[in-house]
Design a protein around this motif. Structure first.
Motif, PDB file in Angstrom:
ATOM      1  N   SER A 151       0.848  -1.300   0.047  1.00  0.00           N
ATOM      2  CA  SER A 151       0.003   0.037  -0.093  1.00  0.00           C
ATOM      3  C   SER A 151       0.777   1.202   0.010  1.00  0.00           C
ATOM      4  N   SER A 152       2.033   1.253   0.716  1.00  0.00           N
ATOM      5  CA  SER A 152       2.931   2.510   0.748  1.00  0.00           C
ATOM      6  C   SER A 152       3.390   2.979  -0.659  1.00  0.00           C
TER       7      SER A 152
ATOM      8  N   ALA B  19       0.544   5.359  -3.795  1.00  0.00           N
ATOM      9  CA  ALA B  19       0.793   6.684  -3.446  1.00  0.00           C
ATOM     10  C   ALA B  19      -0.659   7.397  -3.829  1.00  0.00           C
ATOM     11  N   ASP B  20      -0.994   7.506  -4.980  1.00  0.00           N
ATOM     12  CA  ASP B  20      -2.173   8.148  -5.654  1.00  0.00           C
ATOM     13  C   ASP B  20      -2.884   7.165  -6.578  1.00  0.00           C
TER      14      ASP B  20
ATOM     15  N   ALA C 287      -0.395   5.938  -9.523  1.00  0.00           N
ATOM     16  CA  ALA C 287       0.550   5.128  -9.076  1.00  0.00           C
ATOM     17  C   ALA C 287      -0.060   3.541  -8.852  1.00  0.00           C
TER      18      ALA C 287
ATOM     19  N   PRO D 257      -4.895  14.162  -5.458  1.00  0.00           N
ATOM     20  CA  PRO D 257      -4.207  13.326  -4.357  1.00  0.00           C
ATOM     21  C   PRO D 257      -5.232  12.831  -3.336  1.00  0.00           C
TER      22      PRO D 257
ATOM     23  N   TRP E  59      -7.566  13.589   4.596  1.00  0.00           N
ATOM     24  CA  TRP E  59      -7.472  12.539   3.425  1.00  0.00           C
ATOM     25  C   TRP E  59      -8.976  12.463   2.979  1.00  0.00           C
TER      26      TRP E  59
ATOM     27  N   VAL F 163      -4.914   1.937   1.416  1.00  0.00           N
ATOM     28  CA  VAL F 163      -3.817   2.994   0.796  1.00  0.00           C
ATOM     29  C   VAL F 163      -3.689   4.299   1.792  1.00  0.00           C
TER      30      VAL F 163
ATOM     31  N   GLN G 246      -2.661   3.780   5.175  1.00  0.00           N
ATOM     32  CA  GLN G 246      -1.079   3.594   5.363  1.00  0.00           C
ATOM     33  C   GLN G 246      -0.569   4.972   5.387  1.00  0.00           C
ATOM     34  N   GLN G 247      -1.235   5.817   4.458  1.00  0.00           N
ATOM     35  CA  GLN G 247      -0.593   7.219   4.534  1.00  0.00           C
ATOM     36  C   GLN G 247      -0.737   8.191   5.827  1.00  0.00           C
TER      37      GLN G 247
ATOM     38  N   GLU H 132       1.966   6.426   7.989  1.00  0.00           N
ATOM     39  CA  GLU H 132       3.286   7.002   7.682  1.00  0.00           C
ATOM     40  C   GLU H 132       3.325   8.471   8.155  1.00  0.00           C
TER      41      GLU H 132
END
Ligand SMILES: Cc1cc2nc3c(=O)[nH]c(=O)nc-3n(C[C@H](O)[C@H](O)[C@H](O)COP(=O)(O)OP(=O)(O)OC[C@H]3O[C@@H](n4cnc5c(N)ncnc54)[C@H](O)[C@@H]3O)c2cc1C
Length: 535
Positions: A219-220, A223-224, A227, A495, A503, A524, A527-528, A531
């Motif tokens: 998942s990292s 990013a968008d 990706a 994004p 988000w 996803v 995960q962001q 991070e």
């Protein structure tokens, strides 16, 4: 500026399940009795408006992902509707014996099985999703499910002009019997197998998506949306080319597109049209319609409710978010916080609630997200995904009225073709048998009557028209405002991260709307968040 608090009004229903797996403590003292104990970091107050697959998947990833180890997420999920599970489970009725928003029963008879997500989507469609097949039990909780193979199903294409089903296929497509193949080939020639290229592309994509959603580490890298597309599709032109271009590339005739593909993929209002969608959206929609050799198992609503319960999150149904606003640094519980929090206002609450991180997972909240992100201009209004509404109407009848494709022999799924579609009707499908008991005494002790339950998907409210059909005995209509995203080809995608600590899962709707896409996006985005917290 809205007033705010940590915990707002609890007028809404709320439940907190026990945590299935408690995350490890965020802080371990070096030894007991240490004189100056360091305070553990405060929990990350995280909210996910929207308890659909995207919101629940995000919450599950925050709670269960090994990547989140060491962070104490305190998760609140706001759900505007009365049930967890997203748009397929929002069929509550004000007439329900269990009160407003409760389950809907054919004839409002609580002795009958209530309408389920499988009735709304069709079990083959819902469970054809690779997330829910045998290979992916882990995704829905890790326990074993009883799976069974779904039978293939005939699909008839009905022309209102001619009052007939003029062509038919079988779901899954490859099980179409020879006789029907011959009819298709006579009518559409080579387009019949050329269109199979679309299904091949879609099948590969869905399998890759399922394995991506099951893998934590992947998942990292997502990013968008670009990706995600690169990872799942490689260099494919599908996302950026229009569906008409894709059809030309594959050599599929206009007649086949208009009479076979369009009825399958053009649902909802007037804007979901092949001419406006990307090749990718067309491939995914056609692939979903073909998902008939799937395995079914369990009950979608019960499964997703179980997952939500196991998270130890505060999940509040009937709690509609109506405002998202940036607070001032230090806002929330009078703490001296250097970073501003997001204030979520929900309907009926006097005070907004403050959160460190917010994952918006509700298609209808796009407008609020754009406005909230407006301060730093990370999403432009024109980038927001637009939606067509869909109307889903259940009705009962002794048999399907002739004007809707019924007759001596009617296939269980009827798709209306082109302008012939009756008042915006796209599909009528047989759901199941129901037995009317006449227990209200109105029928004076008349014997029970066997009838049939049907589902109609349309671009407009057709309940009046259905009720006026001879033989129709009960109708229940529900409008889904954000059912079908407009998936026109894009060259750029907004994004997922739209503000510091904010988000949205909405960008994924630029390429389609399905349970597997939303489940993947929830992970996803979560995960962001992890991070960002660990940075
Ligand atoms: C008739 C029909 C049939 C379908 N069949 C299939 C199928 O067979 N297979 C498949 O994969 N997909 C199918 N789909 C699509 C699938 O339902 C969606 O892709 C999926 O539900 C999207 O999940 P989500 O979590 O992104 O959004 P949603 O499911 O829309 O969940 C968002 C949640 O947010 C809530 N919400 C909205 N606004 C607010 C607010 N202001 N505050 C708080 N909560 C809010 C909503 O009530 C909803 O529960 C079908 C859709 C329809 C309409």
């Amino acid at each position: 500026m809205a007033r705010h608090s940590r915990k707002g009004s609890r007028a809404s229903s709320s439940y907190t399940g026990s945590r299935a797996t408690s995350p490890p403590p965020p802080y371990s003292p070096p030894y007991a009795g240490e004189p100056h104990r360091q305070q553990p970091p405060p929990p990350e107050l995280t909210s996910a408006p929207g308890a659909g697959p995207a919101g629940i998947s995000a919450a599950a990833h925050l709670r269960n992902s090994p990547a989140a180890r060491g962070v104490d997420f305190e998760i609140t999920v706001f759900e505007a509707g009365s049930a967890i599970g997203g748009q397929l489970t929002q069929f509550g009725s004000p007439d329900s014996p269990e009160g407003a928003g409760g389950p809907v029963f054919p004839y409002n008879d609580s002795a009958l099985d209530p309408l389920r997500a499988e009735d709304v989507a069709g079990p083959a469609l819902l469970w054809g999703n690779p997330l829910f097949t045998r290979s992916s039990e882990d995704i829905l909780g890790g326990d074993e499910l009883e799976f069974f193979d779904l039978p293939s199903q005939k699909v008839g294409y009905y022309s209102g002009d001619r009052h007939e089903v003029f062509v038919q296929t079988t779901r899954p497509y490859h099980q179409t019997p020879t006789w029907d193949w011959l009819g298709l080939i006579l009518r559409y020639g080579a387009s019949v197998w050329r269109a199979g290229g679309l299904l091949d592309e879609s099948a590969g994509l869905r399998e890759r998506m399922a394995s991506a959603a099951a893998t934590d580490t992947a998942s990292s890298a997502f990013a968008d949306v670009p990706a995600i597309l690169a990872s799942l599709l490689g260099e494919s032109a599908l996302p950026h080319e229009g569906a008409p271009e894709t059809l030309r590339r594959l050599g599929v005739s206009e007649a086949y597109a208009a009479e076979v593909l369009a009825p399958q993929v053009e649902r909802g209002g007037p804007s979901v049209r092949i001419s406006w969608m990307s090749g990718l959206a067309l491939a995914m929609l056609a692939g979903r319609e073909d998902a008939g050799d799937a395995h079914a198992g369990g009950d979608y609503t019960a499964r997703i409710r179980e997952i939500a319960k196991s998270l130890g999150a505060d999940v509040r149904v009937r709690s509609k978010v109506v405002g998202i606003e940036r607070g001032r640094p230090g806002s929330g519980e009078g703490e001296n916080r250097p970073v501003a929090r997001w204030l979520l206002q929900h309907e009926g609450a006097a005070e907004a609630e403050a959160f460190d991180k917010v994952i918006v997972a509700a298609p209808g909240l796009e407008g609020l997200v754009v406005r909230a992100a407006g301060a730093n201009g990370s999403v432009e209004a024109e980038e927001a995904v637009e939606f067509d509404a869909a109307h889903v109407t259940f009705f009962t009848a002794s048999e399907l009225p002739g004007r809707l494709g019924g007759g001596d022999w009617a296939p269980p799924q009827i798709l209306f073709v082109g302008d012939d579609a009756e008042g915006g009707m796209h599909e009528v499908a047989y759901v199941r048998e129901v037995v009317r008991h006449h227990r209200d005494g109105a029928a004076g002790g008349a014997p029970a009557v066997l009838e049939h339950l049907y589902r109609c998907v349309s671009g407009a409210d057709v309940s009046e028209a259905l009720l006026s059909e001879p033989g129709v005995t009960w109708v229940h209509h529900h409008r889904l405002d954000h059912a079908y995203p407009l998936t026109y080809p894009r060259t750029s995608y907004p994004p997922f991260a739209v503000g510091d600590g904010l988000w949205t899962t909405a960008p994924i709707y630029s390429i389609g709307s399905s349970l597997d896409l939303s489940w993947l996006t929830g992970r996803v985005v979560a995960q962001q968040v992890i991070e960002a917290v660990k940075k």
